[in-house]
Design a protein around this motif. Sequence first.
Motif, PDB file in Angstrom:
ATOM      1  N   ILE A  92     -40.597  26.491  26.477  1.00 30.59           N
ATOM      2  CA  ILE A  92     -39.959  27.909  26.173  1.00 30.59           C
ATOM      3  C   ILE A  92     -40.847  29.043  26.400  1.00 30.59           C
ATOM      4  CG2 ILE A  92     -39.327  29.367  24.204  1.00 30.59           C
ATOM      5  CD1 ILE A  92     -38.644  26.813  22.615  1.00 30.59           C
ATOM      6  N   LEU A 103     -40.028  32.089  29.449  1.00 30.70           N
ATOM      7  CA  LEU A 103     -40.165  33.483  28.988  1.00 30.70           C
ATOM      8  C   LEU A 103     -40.796  34.275  29.868  1.00 30.70           C
ATOM      9  CD1 LEU A 103     -40.509  33.532  25.128  1.00 30.70           C
ATOM     10  CD2 LEU A 103     -38.550  34.037  26.383  1.00 30.70           C
ATOM     11  N   LEU A 142     -26.756  31.250  24.467  1.00 30.88           N
ATOM     12  CA  LEU A 142     -28.251  31.188  24.688  1.00 30.88           C
ATOM     13  C   LEU A 142     -28.837  31.378  23.477  1.00 30.88           C
ATOM     14  CD1 LEU A 142     -30.423  31.196  27.322  1.00 30.88           C
ATOM     15  CD2 LEU A 142     -30.170  33.489  27.254  1.00 30.88           C
ATOM     16  N   GLY A 143     -28.611  32.445  22.794  1.00 25.97           N
ATOM     17  CA  GLY A 143     -29.427  32.737  21.632  1.00 25.97           C
ATOM     18  C   GLY A 143     -29.017  31.487  20.533  1.00 25.97           C
ATOM     19  N   ALA A 201     -31.461  28.626  21.688  1.00 28.22           N
ATOM     20  CA  ALA A 201     -32.736  29.113  21.488  1.00 28.22           C
ATOM     21  C   ALA A 201     -33.213  28.913  19.880  1.00 28.22           C
ATOM     22  CB  ALA A 201     -33.108  30.443  22.004  1.00 28.22           C
ATOM     23  N   LEU A 226     -30.866  36.566  21.412  1.00 28.60           N
ATOM     24  CA  LEU A 226     -31.243  35.750  20.282  1.00 28.60           C
ATOM     25  C   LEU A 226     -30.701  36.027  18.839  1.00 28.60           C
ATOM     26  CD1 LEU A 226     -33.454  33.688  19.575  1.00 28.60           C
ATOM     27  CD2 LEU A 226     -34.887  35.602  19.153  1.00 28.60           C
ATOM     28  N   GLN A 237     -33.500  25.162  19.162  1.00 26.49           N
ATOM     29  CA  GLN A 237     -34.596  24.534  19.811  1.00 26.49           C
ATOM     30  C   GLN A 237     -35.912  25.000  19.231  1.00 26.49           C
ATOM     31  OE1 GLN A 237     -34.623  22.162  21.785  1.00 26.49           O
ATOM     32  NE2 GLN A 237     -32.615  22.229  22.453  1.00 26.49           N
ATOM     33  N   LEU A 238     -35.777  25.929  18.340  1.00 28.69           N
ATOM     34  CA  LEU A 238     -37.190  26.445  17.713  1.00 28.69           C
ATOM     35  C   LEU A 238     -36.975  26.097  15.997  1.00 28.69           C
ATOM     36  CD1 LEU A 238     -37.319  30.206  18.872  1.00 28.69           C
ATOM     37  CD2 LEU A 238     -38.727  28.340  19.419  1.00 28.69           C
TER      38      LEU A 238
END
Length: 228
Positions: free
Chosen positions: A14, A18, A206-207, A210, A66, A213-214
Amino acid sequence: MTAAVPRRVSAPVIALVLVTLLVLALISVLAADAASGDNLVLRDAGALSRAGGPIASMIADLAAALTLGGAVVSGWLLREQADRARAMTLVAIGAATTTLARGMSLAFSYAVATGQSVGSARFGSDLNVFLATDLGIWLVTAVAIAATATTIAVTGTSRGTARTVAVAAGLVAFSSAMTGHAGGGEDHEVATSTMLVHLLAVGIWLGGLAVLQLLPATSRDDMAVVRG
């Protein structure tokens, strides 16, 4: 029967994504600056404004994605309170980052429009005029709504709070669509509507990915082992 368990994206991956995005943003800014040459339509506001504007906008767009995607996941998909708490922490960080980046974008946009470099003696002298334009109004609106979303996001972790933040993030996307270069064209309504749909769809996708995944691997539905 055991379903395949997808691999979790690691934090270094990740971080690499970025960093790659930031590098690409810098390359884009440098390429655009080199291509423009000496053909300046407006007064030169300085290298900081020329480079900072696109970078601030990119950071704001990523953070807004996000915020929107995380709020949608928290408000409609996550079932455990602990998962929502983790996700809403990320949403709050995203909303705060959006607010700061949108504020920087507002300052850089004003600098470019007036030809006043950031930090100069005259910087801000025509701010009231700029804020009265359509661009200025929508830039301020985006900052104000993003700040409101940040305030709401830190007040709780309930589904209702997450859904309220999602609505606010959607309004930030609408404000952003109204500031696009196509918004001033003859097909204003079509252009802004298309941009809004694009921002909402990409933000949720996309957000949302993300945030998923976190989250801890044990908390994600797609990491569960299905037995039949």
